[in-house]
Motif scaffolding. Structure first.
Motif, PDB file in Angstrom:
ATOM      1  N   THR A 148     -24.316  -4.259  -6.079  1.00 17.34           N
ATOM      2  CA  THR A 148     -23.420  -4.041  -4.941  1.00 17.34           C
ATOM      3  C   THR A 148     -22.322  -3.055  -5.329  1.00 17.34           C
ATOM      4  O   THR A 148     -21.759  -3.136  -6.423  1.00 17.34           O
ATOM      5  N   ILE A 149     -22.056  -2.112  -4.429  1.00 14.31           N
ATOM      6  CA  ILE A 149     -20.947  -1.189  -4.610  1.00 14.31           C
ATOM      7  C   ILE A 149     -19.757  -1.692  -3.801  1.00 14.31           C
ATOM      8  O   ILE A 149     -19.876  -1.979  -2.607  1.00 14.31           O
ATOM      9  N   SER A 150     -18.619  -1.825  -4.453  1.00 17.77           N
ATOM     10  CA  SER A 150     -17.377  -2.203  -3.772  1.00 17.77           C
ATOM     11  C   SER A 150     -16.246  -1.390  -4.396  1.00 17.77           C
ATOM     12  O   SER A 150     -15.738  -1.737  -5.459  1.00 17.77           O
ATOM     13  N   THR A 151     -15.906  -0.303  -3.743  1.00 18.79           N
ATOM     14  CA  THR A 151     -14.915   0.616  -4.315  1.00 18.79           C
ATOM     15  C   THR A 151     -13.492   0.272  -3.906  1.00 18.79           C
ATOM     16  O   THR A 151     -12.575   1.058  -4.085  1.00 18.79           O
ATOM     17  N   TRP A 152     -13.321  -0.916  -3.332  1.00 20.48           N
ATOM     18  CA  TRP A 152     -11.979  -1.402  -3.034  1.00 20.48           C
ATOM     19  C   TRP A 152     -11.553  -2.337  -4.152  1.00 20.48           C
ATOM     20  O   TRP A 152     -12.314  -3.182  -4.605  1.00 20.48           O
ATOM     21  N   THR A 153     -10.336  -2.199  -4.604  1.00 15.81           N
ATOM     22  CA  THR A 153      -9.817  -3.068  -5.649  1.00 15.81           C
ATOM     23  C   THR A 153      -8.467  -3.633  -5.216  1.00 15.81           C
ATOM     24  O   THR A 153      -7.639  -2.937  -4.634  1.00 15.81           O
ATOM     25  N   THR A 154      -8.267  -4.922  -5.475  1.00 12.35           N
ATOM     26  CA  THR A 154      -7.024  -5.571  -5.067  1.00 12.35           C
ATOM     27  C   THR A 154      -5.967  -5.410  -6.154  1.00 12.35           C
ATOM     28  O   THR A 154      -6.225  -5.679  -7.324  1.00 12.35           O
ATOM     29  N   VAL A 155      -4.798  -4.961  -5.753  1.00 12.35           N
ATOM     30  CA  VAL A 155      -3.672  -4.771  -6.669  1.00 12.35           C
ATOM     31  C   VAL A 155      -2.572  -5.735  -6.245  1.00 12.35           C
ATOM     32  O   VAL A 155      -2.128  -5.713  -5.102  1.00 12.35           O
ATOM     33  N   THR A 156      -2.159  -6.600  -7.152  1.00 12.84           N
ATOM     34  CA  THR A 156      -1.105  -7.555  -6.850  1.00 12.84           C
ATOM     35  C   THR A 156       0.096  -7.298  -7.746  1.00 12.84           C
ATOM     36  O   THR A 156      -0.018  -6.679  -8.801  1.00 12.84           O
ATOM     37  N   SER A 166       1.674   6.673   2.622  1.00 16.91           N
ATOM     38  CA  SER A 166       0.884   6.475   1.409  1.00 16.91           C
ATOM     39  C   SER A 166       0.083   7.725   1.092  1.00 16.91           C
ATOM     40  O   SER A 166      -0.161   8.559   1.958  1.00 16.91           O
ATOM     41  N   SER A 167      -0.339   7.847  -0.147  1.00 13.22           N
ATOM     42  CA  SER A 167      -1.131   9.001  -0.563  1.00 13.22           C
ATOM     43  C   SER A 167      -2.605   8.654  -0.692  1.00 13.22           C
ATOM     44  O   SER A 167      -3.400   9.479  -1.109  1.00 13.22           O
ATOM     45  N   PHE A 168      -2.979   7.421  -0.338  1.00 11.67           N
ATOM     46  CA  PHE A 168      -4.384   7.018  -0.414  1.00 11.67           C
ATOM     47  C   PHE A 168      -4.636   5.924   0.613  1.00 11.67           C
ATOM     48  O   PHE A 168      -3.702   5.313   1.145  1.00 11.67           O
ATOM     49  N   ALA A 169      -5.897   5.687   0.920  1.00 10.04           N
ATOM     50  CA  ALA A 169      -6.255   4.658   1.894  1.00 10.04           C
ATOM     51  C   ALA A 169      -6.032   3.274   1.303  1.00 10.04           C
ATOM     52  O   ALA A 169      -6.232   3.049   0.111  1.00 10.04           O
ATOM     53  N   PHE A 170      -5.648   2.336   2.168  1.00  7.39           N
ATOM     54  CA  PHE A 170      -5.421   0.971   1.727  1.00  7.39           C
ATOM     55  C   PHE A 170      -5.740   0.018   2.875  1.00  7.39           C
ATOM     56  O   PHE A 170      -5.880   0.421   4.030  1.00  7.39           O
ATOM     57  N   LYS A 171      -5.862  -1.258   2.555  1.00  4.62           N
ATOM     58  CA  LYS A 171      -6.037  -2.286   3.576  1.00  4.62           C
ATOM     59  C   LYS A 171      -5.534  -3.616   3.022  1.00  4.62           C
ATOM     60  O   LYS A 171      -5.252  -3.761   1.836  1.00  4.62           O
ATOM     61  N   ASN A 172      -5.423  -4.607   3.921  1.00  2.75           N
ATOM     62  CA  ASN A 172      -4.987  -5.956   3.550  1.00  2.75           C
ATOM     63  C   ASN A 172      -3.732  -5.908   2.687  1.00  2.75           C
ATOM     64  O   ASN A 172      -3.700  -6.410   1.565  1.00  2.75           O
ATOM     65  N   ALA A 173      -2.683  -5.330   3.247  1.00  2.00           N
ATOM     66  CA  ALA A 173      -1.447  -5.098   2.499  1.00  2.00           C
ATOM     67  C   ALA A 173      -0.353  -6.069   2.924  1.00  2.00           C
ATOM     68  O   ALA A 173      -0.326  -6.559   4.052  1.00  2.00           O
ATOM     69  N   THR A 174       0.551  -6.333   1.968  1.00  2.00           N
ATOM     70  CA  THR A 174       1.766  -7.087   2.255  1.00  2.00           C
ATOM     71  C   THR A 174       2.951  -6.127   2.179  1.00  2.00           C
ATOM     72  O   THR A 174       3.170  -5.493   1.148  1.00  2.00           O
ATOM     73  N   PHE A 175       3.692  -6.031   3.276  1.00  2.00           N
ATOM     74  CA  PHE A 175       4.816  -5.101   3.381  1.00  2.00           C
ATOM     75  C   PHE A 175       6.133  -5.865   3.235  1.00  2.00           C
ATOM     76  O   PHE A 175       6.279  -6.985   3.732  1.00  2.00           O
ATOM     77  N   HIS A 176       7.084  -5.251   2.585  1.00  2.00           N
ATOM     78  CA  HIS A 176       8.439  -5.801   2.490  1.00  2.00           C
ATOM     79  C   HIS A 176       9.407  -4.731   2.983  1.00  2.00           C
ATOM     80  O   HIS A 176       9.471  -3.639   2.418  1.00  2.00           O
ATOM     81  N   VAL A 177      10.113  -5.059   4.049  1.00  2.00           N
ATOM     82  CA  VAL A 177      11.030  -4.116   4.686  1.00  2.00           C
ATOM     83  C   VAL A 177      12.397  -4.777   4.800  1.00  2.00           C
ATOM     84  O   VAL A 177      12.512  -5.927   5.246  1.00  2.00           O
ATOM     85  N   ALA A 178      13.442  -4.077   4.396  1.00  2.00           N
ATOM     86  CA  ALA A 178      14.797  -4.618   4.482  1.00  2.00           C
ATOM     87  C   ALA A 178      15.788  -3.487   4.703  1.00  2.00           C
ATOM     88  O   ALA A 178      15.540  -2.339   4.342  1.00  2.00           O
ATOM     89  N   GLY A 179      16.947  -3.814   5.303  1.00  2.00           N
ATOM     90  CA  GLY A 179      17.988  -2.819   5.525  1.00  2.00           C
ATOM     91  C   GLY A 179      18.980  -3.290   6.562  1.00  2.00           C
ATOM     92  O   GLY A 179      19.135  -4.489   6.813  1.00  2.00           O
ATOM     93  N   ILE A 180      19.646  -2.339   7.186  1.00  2.00           N
ATOM     94  CA  ILE A 180      20.623  -2.619   8.230  1.00  2.00           C
ATOM     95  C   ILE A 180      20.308  -1.756   9.438  1.00  2.00           C
ATOM     96  O   ILE A 180      20.037  -0.560   9.315  1.00  2.00           O
ATOM     97  N   LEU A 181      20.317  -2.383  10.612  1.00  2.00           N
ATOM     98  CA  LEU A 181      20.075  -1.667  11.855  1.00  2.00           C
ATOM     99  C   LEU A 181      21.405  -1.574  12.611  1.00  2.00           C
ATOM    100  O   LEU A 181      22.020  -2.585  12.951  1.00  2.00           O
ATOM    101  N   TYR A 182      21.864  -0.346  12.834  1.00  2.00           N
ATOM    102  CA  TYR A 182      23.133  -0.108  13.510  1.00  2.00           C
ATOM    103  C   TYR A 182      22.883   0.314  14.957  1.00  2.00           C
ATOM    104  O   TYR A 182      21.835   0.880  15.282  1.00  2.00           O
TER     105      TYR A 182
END
Length: 264
Positions: free
Chosen positions: A134-142, A165-181
């Motif tokens: 089986t070919i699976s060229t996706w790798t999980t990075v934690t 991003s500079s490459f394709a990705f999927k199944n990602a966890t995003f962390h976003v923080a800041g101040i909204l004025y």
């Protein structure tokens, strides 16, 4: 395979009621029916590989008449390759050859199979030897953190891009923080969205968070949230978007903390 010997065609030899597999006359092999051997050394059976062009290695041997390398047949899925096809290389060893094959183009993700056969110098066919993988060229990075941005991000307008991003990705966890004025004179709702694009052109909203009502004339709201997108869709880029044109967002964090990406 029938052979000519002393003007006689030999198809089989029997002695004392038994069929013999070979005949040696005056020290020379003149007839044999023993199959050559094919042994696949890699990939292992059922292996999952994270490269789109895996090298298939195998050994061809025949201790009697020898291997006829020109009869090599290697079928990868529906395509057949020969001893002189692109991607095939071989070297002589005792009683045969070591052979390696690298597909000339990338294989798709999913199941594949290779089937190999060869003949010896008397024309005896080897058994068909098959290997599936089986070919699976996706790798999980934690534990990762990429796409950081400057905390000076404060664009106006609804489509304010924070990071790509500079490459394709999927199944990602995003962390976003800041101040909204809010720079308007009126109280406004504050929203922050995470967008992504599957094709580099069209954007879809993965998550839209209500930050709160923000008072006018420079009022601000802190936000800090994590969102996991597990829909399995491949995205080429992502961005953080504020929803109100009168708002200004200063981002302190905009990263992906874990993701699955294409290998390579």
């Amino acid at each position: 395979m029938p052979v000519k010997f002393n003007n006689t065609t030999i198809t089989a030899i029997k002695y004392a009621g038994k069929t013999l597999t070979k005949l040696i006359y005056n020290g020379k092999l003149v007839f044999e029916t023993i199959k050559p051997s094919v042994s696949i050394t890699s990939p292992s059976s059922g292996a999952t590989l994270n490269t789109a062009r895996p090298t298939i290695s195998f050994k061809l041997t025949d201790a009697d008449s020898g291997v006829d390398i020109t009869t090599l047949s290697l079928q990868l899925d529906s395509t057949t390759y020969k001893y002189n096809s692109s991607g095939v290389s071989y070297s002589a060893i005792t009683n045969g050859y070591n052979v390696s094959f690298t597909p000339p183009s990338n294989l798709s993700d999913g199941s594949h199979s290779v089937t190999i056969s060869v003949k010896d110098k008397f024309g005896n066919n080897s058994s068909l030897t098959t290997r599936s993988f089986t070919i699976s060229t996706w790798t999980t990075v934690t534990g990762a953190s990429f796409l950081p941005i400057s905390n000076a991000w404060s664009h106006t307008g609804n489509n304010s891009t924070s990071a790509l991003s500079s490459f394709a990705f999927k199944n990602a966890t995003f962390h976003v923080a800041g101040i909204l004025y809010n720079n308007d004179s009126y109280t406004r709702e504050g929203h922050v969205s995470i967008d992504a694009t599957p094709d580099g052109v069209n954007w879809v909203t993965l998550e839209r968070r209500y930050i709160g009502d923000i008072s006018g004339n420079g009022g601000g709201k802190n936000f800090d949230y994590t969102y996991t997108c597990s829909n399995g869709v491949e995205y080429k880029a992502w961005r953080v978007v504020k929803s109100n044109g009168s708002n200004v967002a200063n981002l302190t964090t905009a990263v992906i903390t874990s993701y699955t990406r294409k290998a390579g």
